[in-house]
Structures are given as structure tokens and as C-alpha cells.
Design a protein around this motif. Structure first.
Motif, mmCIF file in Angstrom:
data_model
loop_
_atom_site.group_PDB
_atom_site.id
_atom_site.type_symbol
_atom_site.label_atom_id
_atom_site.label_comp_id
_atom_site.label_asym_id
_atom_site.label_seq_id
_atom_site.Cartn_x
_atom_site.Cartn_y
_atom_site.Cartn_z
ATOM 1 N N PHE B 78 0.818 -1.217 0.000
ATOM 2 C CA PHE B 78 0.000 0.000 0.000
ATOM 3 C C PHE B 78 0.849 1.263 0.000
ATOM 4 O O PHE B 78 0.553 2.225 -0.696
ATOM 5 C CB PHE B 78 -0.913 0.044 1.234
ATOM 6 N N GLY B 79 1.914 1.250 0.830
ATOM 7 C CA GLY B 79 2.704 2.455 1.048
ATOM 8 C C GLY B 79 3.387 2.979 -0.199
ATOM 9 O O GLY B 79 3.367 4.176 -0.469
ATOM 10 N N ALA B 82 1.940 5.516 -2.879
ATOM 11 C CA ALA B 82 2.036 6.965 -2.792
ATOM 12 C C ALA B 82 3.085 7.517 -3.753
ATOM 13 O O ALA B 82 3.026 8.668 -4.158
ATOM 14 C CB ALA B 82 2.367 7.387 -1.366
ATOM 15 N N PHE B 83 4.060 6.692 -4.108
ATOM 16 C CA PHE B 83 5.070 7.121 -5.075
ATOM 17 C C PHE B 83 4.717 6.655 -6.488
ATOM 18 O O PHE B 83 5.556 6.688 -7.384
ATOM 19 C CB PHE B 83 6.444 6.547 -4.697
#
Lengths: 218, 221
Positions: B78-79, B82-83
Motif C-alpha cells: 500500500f505504502g 504513494a510514489f
């Protein structure tokens, strides 16, 4: 950006996150305490009994260590549900996590008890100590002294493994964060916060464990 | 209430489960191989006198060791979104396992290296060996013996932790079990078989590791 469909993270969520933090701390402490007590008893028994009973006991503990925690959690909570006594996620999570902790702790304590030289116990007995006096005054103090760093290592891994209890529905930190992520769509900020929390608990303790280990080795 | 077991459906799905077990082994072996390669570099960097190298290595090691594996998998799955990096479940689990393995193995390698007295290096040099020979014949063989057992444990750990793939919908043993049980509702049976399979895989790995170590370290004290 379509992010306007989601409500961003706000201070109102802090209570929700705090609940998750407290739940993580609670279930970790419960598992560490119960797991340590059970592990102490079983470690003592394993250092004491004959080879054969040791193998039987070791086999059971081996299963607990060789099956992924997540499978154990799912199996236990499904089984409890299927026989008609569903338990609260906290209770079933605590039971499974405690037994899992016990399996590792018992090895740690067993090593400690076995490190106490046989001759010391014989000496104690010949000085007129009873069996339980040798346990209380010789084996426990000497056996437990050396195992602290390994005990701490297991305890820290339990804190980290407690994140898995989320699969059976316990609202610990990682699950609360997951729910916040699905509402806010801000995975990075939330996850970094969660990671920091674990890190802040775990890192100082692991440094302390290393420090004690170094001090004892000299 | 009595629960009635129905095993038939599980045995019918055995090929899929075995396939899942294969993916489990696959991802753990791969995570070990890449993890070892990175760990060697990190261990060298961590022992370096230059903060430029040692600091990032230390940071990697400490983050990997002090956060839950589940967190790292979420971060990868998930993290990184963001990129704009969207990993497939397989790659997400693999990279999380590589990250952790590299972190733990760095400490293993460093510990193994440090446990060999520096005097052996000087002694071998004074016997006329060059630096490469000292490492090839004196230091690395001893080091390998000391890190072999921790490496086996790390491999077993990878196998067990790859079960977290269930949470991101990966098709390894746990994920496959989850998918199959949701089609048939024989949750208990499927997960029991999965548990047995994990147990067998772990035992098989440990057994072959001890066979290999007997061959490799024959004649050792």
C-alpha cells in the motif's frame, strides 16, 4: 485528484489510533506474561524429565513453532466458532499468541536450566537442601540470569507478531491503521506512523538487550 | 454442536494447494538469495569507517529488525502506492521478505566475520598468503560454518512469514488456501491441511539443511 471523495486524516482520528496502540500493547503484554510463565514451567520440565517424555513434549512445541502464526490464529478461531463457542477476538488472539510465545520461551528457559551444572545441585542437596530449595536458590537464580537477552529477544518478536492478531478481527494498531488507510487513502503517512511506533518500542529494548549481553559476556 | 469434517473437497483441490506450496517455496528461496546478496554488501558497508556507508546500512538493519513483517508487507503493497509504485502481491511480499532477510542476515554475517580473530589474518599473511588467499582459505570457510545455522533459521522464518501473503491476496500456500476455502466453506479442513503442509515443508528444509551440513562440515569438532 479524486482524493476529495475521501476524508483526510485529522486529529479526530487520534483516539481511534490510540485504541489500536493500547490494544497492541495489551495483547502483547498478556501474551508475554502468560507465555513466559508457561514457558518457564515447560522449560523446567523439559530440562528435568527423561528423553522420551521430552521428545513428546518437544514434538507439540515444534508444531507451534513450525506452523505460521497466521494459520494458527485462523485455525483456532474457526475451530472455536465451528464447535459453537465463538470467543472474543481478544481472547482467542491472546490464547494463540500466548501458546506461540510459550513455545519459544520454553526453549529459552530450558537452555538456561540446562546451563546450571549438575554438580551445583548435588552440592546443594548434600548440604541438606530439599529438591524445591535447590530449585528456588540454585537453579532459578543461576539459570535465569543468563537467559535475559534471549528472553527479551522473544518478547520483542511477540510485540511484532501481535500485529498478526488483526486477521481474526482484533483492533490492534495495524488493523486500525488499515481501516484509516481505506478511509483516507493516505497509506504512506499512516504506515510510517505505525512503523515508528513499533520502532520506538522495539529499538531501545533491543539496544538494552545487546548491552546486557555484552556486559554478561565479559 | 458437532462439526462434521468433509475432506473430499480438500483432496480434490490438492493440486492447487501443492501449487501454492510451490509458490511459497519459490518466494522464500528467492527472498533468501537476494537477501544474502544484499546482506553481504550491507555487512561490508556497516563495518566501514565511513559514516556515508555505515549509517544507511545500520538504518536498514534496525528498521528491518524492529518493525513487524506485516508492516513491511503493507508498506510495500500500500505504502509505495504513494510514489506511484504499484507492486503485484508476489513482488510486494518478495520485496518485504528480502528487506527483512537482508536486515537480519547482515547482523549474522557481521557477527560471523567479527567472531574470527584478526590475529588469524596477520598469521596467514606472515605465512606468505596474499589477502585473497587469506579470505578464501582461512576466514571465509570458518565464517561460513558459523553463519550456516542462523541462515537455515532465517530461511525457515521466510517460509513461515511468506504466509502473510494471505493478507494481500498472493497465491502462495496460505493465500491459495484462503481462496479455496472461500469457494467451498470448508475453512477448517483447508487450513488444517495447509498447517500440515507448512510443517512438512519446514521439516524437509531443516532435514536437508542438516544433511548438507553433515557433508560440508565433515570432520569438524
Amino acid at each position: 485528484m479524486g482524493s476529495s471523495f475521501f476524508t483526510p486524516l485529522s486529529w479526530n482520528d487520534s483516539g481511534f489510533i490510540l485504541t489500536g496502540v493500547l490494544n497492541t500493547v495489551t495483547i502483547s503484554l498478556v501474551a508475554i506474561i502468560i507465555g513466559t510463565l508457561l514457558g518457564l514451567a515447560i522449560g523446567f520440565i523439559r530440562a528435568e524429565v527423561s528423553r522420551f517424555s521430552n521428545m513428546l513434549l518437544g514434538g507439540v512445541l515444534d508444531v507451534l513453532r513450525s506452523v505460521p502464526l497466521i494459520i494458527q490464529l485462523i485455525l483456532f478461531s474457526t475451530y472455536i466458532g465451528a464447535i459453537g463457542h465463538p470467543l472474543d477476538p481478544f481472547v482467542s488472539g491472546s490464547i494463540v499468541l500466548s501458546l506461540y510465545t510459550m513455545a519459544f520461551m520454553s526453549e529459552v528457559f530450558r537452555g538456561g536450566f540446562e546451563s546450571v551444572q549438575r554438580s551445583m545441585i548435588t552440592a546443594g542437596r548434600s548440604l541438606g537442601m530439599s529438591y524445591w530449595q535447590t530449585v528456588a536458590y540454585i537453579r532459578l537464580p543461576i539459570g535465569l540470569r543468563t537467559v535475559f537477552p534471549s528472553w527479551l529477544g522473544v518478547a520483542l518478536s511477540v510485540i511484532k507478531d501481535s500485529a498478526l492478531v488483526s486477521v481474526i478481527g482484533y483492533m490492534e494498531l495495524l488493523r486500525t491503521s488499515e481501516q484509516l488507510i481505506s478511509r483516507t487513502q493516505q497509506p504512506l503517512e499512516i504506515l510510517i506512523g505505525v512503523g515508528l511506533f513499533y520502532f520506538i518500542i522495539s529499538y531501545p529494548l533491543s539496544l538494552y538487550g545487546k548491552y546486557v549481553e555484552r556486559k554478561m559476556s565479559i | 454442536m458437532e462439526y462434521e469434517f468433509h475432506w473430499n473437497i480438500v483432496f480434490q483441490k490438492m493440486p492447487q494447494l501443492l501449487n501454492g506450496a510451490f509458490v511459497t517455496l519459490h518466494v522464500s528461496v528467492l527472498s533468501m538469495l537476494i537477501g544474502i546478496a544484499i546482506a553481504v554488501l550491507l555487512a561490508i558497508a556497516k563495518m566501514s569507517d565511513y559514516k556515508l556507508f555505515s549509517l544507511p546500512a545500520t538504518l536498514w538493519v534496525e528498521i528491518a529488525r524492529n518493525t513487524p513483517a506485516l508492516f513491511q508487507i503493507y508498506m510495500a503493497y500500500f505504502g509505495l502506492g504513494a510514489f506511484g509504485i504499484h507492486l503485484s502481491p508476489y513482488v510486494a511480499v518478495l520485496s518485504a521478505l528480502v528487506f527483512v532477510n537482508a536486515g537480519y542476515l547482515t547482523e549474522t554475517f557481521r557477527g560471523g566475520f567479527m567472531s574470527i580473530p584478526r590475529t588469524q589474518y596477520s598469521a596467514s599473511r606472515s605465512l606468505g598468503m596474499n589477502s585473497v588467499q587469506v579470505y578464501r582459505y582461512i576466514i571465509l570457510p570458518q565464517m561460513f560454518r558459523r553463519i550456516y545455522h542462523p541462515m537455515t533459521n532465517q530461511f525457515v522464518w521466510s517460509i513461515l512469514m511468506s504466509s502473510l501473503g494471505i493478507l494481500v491476496g498472493m497465491d502462495e500456500l496460505s493465500g491459495e488456501t484462503q481462496r479455496l476455502q472461500s469457494l467451498s466453506f470448508r475453512t477448517l479442513e483447508f487450513f488444517m491441511v495447509a498447517a500440515v503442509m507448512y510443517f512438512l515443508i519446514t521439516k524437509l528444509v531443516l532435514f536437508s539443511a542438516s544433511l548438507v551440513s553433515q557433508k560440508l562440515f565433515k570432520g569438524d569438532l
